[in-house]
Design an enzyme around this catalytic site. Structure first.
Site, mmCIF file in Angstrom:
data_model
loop_
_atom_site.group_PDB
_atom_site.id
_atom_site.type_symbol
_atom_site.label_atom_id
_atom_site.label_comp_id
_atom_site.label_asym_id
_atom_site.label_seq_id
_atom_site.Cartn_x
_atom_site.Cartn_y
_atom_site.Cartn_z
ATOM 1 N N SER A 52 0.820 -1.209 0.000
ATOM 2 C CA SER A 52 0.000 0.000 0.000
ATOM 3 C C SER A 52 0.857 1.263 0.000
ATOM 4 O O SER A 52 1.985 1.270 0.490
ATOM 5 C CB SER A 52 -0.912 0.016 1.227
ATOM 6 O OG SER A 52 -1.648 -1.179 1.323
HETATM 7 N N1 SAH Z 1 -0.628 -3.865 3.881
HETATM 8 C C1 SAH Z 1 -0.165 -4.733 2.831
HETATM 9 C C2 SAH Z 1 -1.214 -4.741 1.743
HETATM 10 C C3 SAH Z 1 -1.146 -5.890 0.819
HETATM 11 S S1 SAH Z 1 -2.407 -5.911 -0.421
HETATM 12 C C4 SAH Z 1 1.140 -4.155 2.299
HETATM 13 O O1 SAH Z 1 1.293 -2.927 2.382
HETATM 14 O O2 SAH Z 1 1.989 -4.887 1.805
HETATM 15 C C5 SAH Z 1 -3.634 -6.903 0.331
HETATM 16 C C6 SAH Z 1 -3.290 -8.333 0.603
HETATM 17 O O3 SAH Z 1 -4.485 -8.992 1.034
HETATM 18 C C7 SAH Z 1 -2.792 -9.123 -0.602
HETATM 19 O O4 SAH Z 1 -1.531 -9.641 -0.314
HETATM 20 C C8 SAH Z 1 -3.828 -10.243 -0.769
HETATM 21 O O5 SAH Z 1 -3.283 -11.464 -1.189
HETATM 22 C C9 SAH Z 1 -4.408 -10.344 0.626
HETATM 23 N N2 SAH Z 1 -5.720 -10.956 0.742
HETATM 24 C C10 SAH Z 1 -6.802 -10.824 -0.061
HETATM 25 N N3 SAH Z 1 -7.836 -11.532 0.406
HETATM 26 C C11 SAH Z 1 -7.413 -12.149 1.554
HETATM 27 C C12 SAH Z 1 -8.023 -13.003 2.512
HETATM 28 N N4 SAH Z 1 -9.292 -13.404 2.408
HETATM 29 N N5 SAH Z 1 -7.284 -13.412 3.560
HETATM 30 C C13 SAH Z 1 -5.993 -13.033 3.693
HETATM 31 N N6 SAH Z 1 -5.357 -12.216 2.824
HETATM 32 C C14 SAH Z 1 -6.059 -11.773 1.770
#
Ligand code: SAH
Length: 204
Positions: A52
């Site tokens: 993000s």
């Molecule tokens: N705060 C993180 C954001 C990653 S993007 C950063 O800054 O790196 C959001 C993440 O949510 C992705 O890696 C995606 O694979 C995950 N995601 C989506 N649905 C999910 C679920 N049901 N359970 C766990 N993770 C999930």
């Protein structure tokens, strides 16, 4: 990053600003993106997901109001960057990621930096983590169609849940608190996140 992206846009929480000054964001992106690690935008981290934008991370942490005594749950570990910030701010962080490859990379980055108060699990975070509930705070880094009931259920009385809610193209970042067992919505900020894929999210 702190001055131009956070302070100038109104992030004021000293603990959040200090944590963001401490955690090396470049450790959470691939070598090919290192030079852009502090830019004002999200970056690819593999599996079609992104780390993000710094401002959004700061905003979510400010809304969550984590204290050093808190046990928090994060859904969507991704790169592990926000996980590291939560580890700085709270007592323990449980973080769930659905992609095993991302969870493994995040785990390695967090271990390299010496964080010991983090537990990463691979699975569907839309159902929460009942074994370790209830939580003082829950933060969801992927967009849900509605407030996921399991997550609200696993929130302590008085606890705070920050979650992007809405259609896949655009959502509102919502702050929901649990008051007398009921959800109270107090803030709504337009945002855009990758979808939460799971039982209480969107279908894969
Ligand atoms: N705060 C993180 C954001 C990653 S993007 C950063 O800054 O790196 C959001 C993440 O949510 C992705 O890696 C995606 O694979 C995950 N995601 C989506 N649905 C999910 C679920 N049901 N359970 C766990 N993770 C999930």
């Amino acid at each position: 990053m702190i001055d131009t992206q956070l302070l100038q846009r109104g992030i004021r929480d000293e603990r959040v600003l200090t944590a963001m000054a401490r955690v090396p964001r470049h450790e959470f992106v691939a070598d090919s993106y290192r030079a852009q690690a502090y830019d004002d935008n999200p970056l690819p981290i593999g599996e079609g997901q992104t780390i993000s934008q710094p401002y959004i991370v700061a905003l979510m942490l400010e809304m969550l109001e984590v204290s050093e005594e808190d046990i928090v749950l994060e859904i969507g570990t991704g790169s592990g960057y926000q996980t590291a910030l939560l580890a700085q701010l709270s007592r323990h962080v449980y973080s769930i990621e659905r992609h095993a490859t991302l969870a493994a990379k995040a785990q390695a980055a967090l271990a390299k930096l010496g964080y010991t108060n983090v537990t990463i699990e691979v699975g569907d975070g839309s159902k929460g983590l009942s074994a370790h509930a209830p939580f003082d705070g829950i933060v969801v880094s992927a967009a849900a169609p509605d407030l996921p009931p399991a997550l609200f259920e696993q929130l302590k009385e008085g606890g705070r849940l920050v979650v992007p809610v809405g259609p896949t193209e655009a959502q509102f970042l919502q702050l929901v608190t649990k008051k007398e067992g009921k959800p109270v919505l107090s803030e709504q900020i337009p945002c855009r996140f990758v979808p939460l894929i799971g039982e209480q999210g969107y279908r894969a």
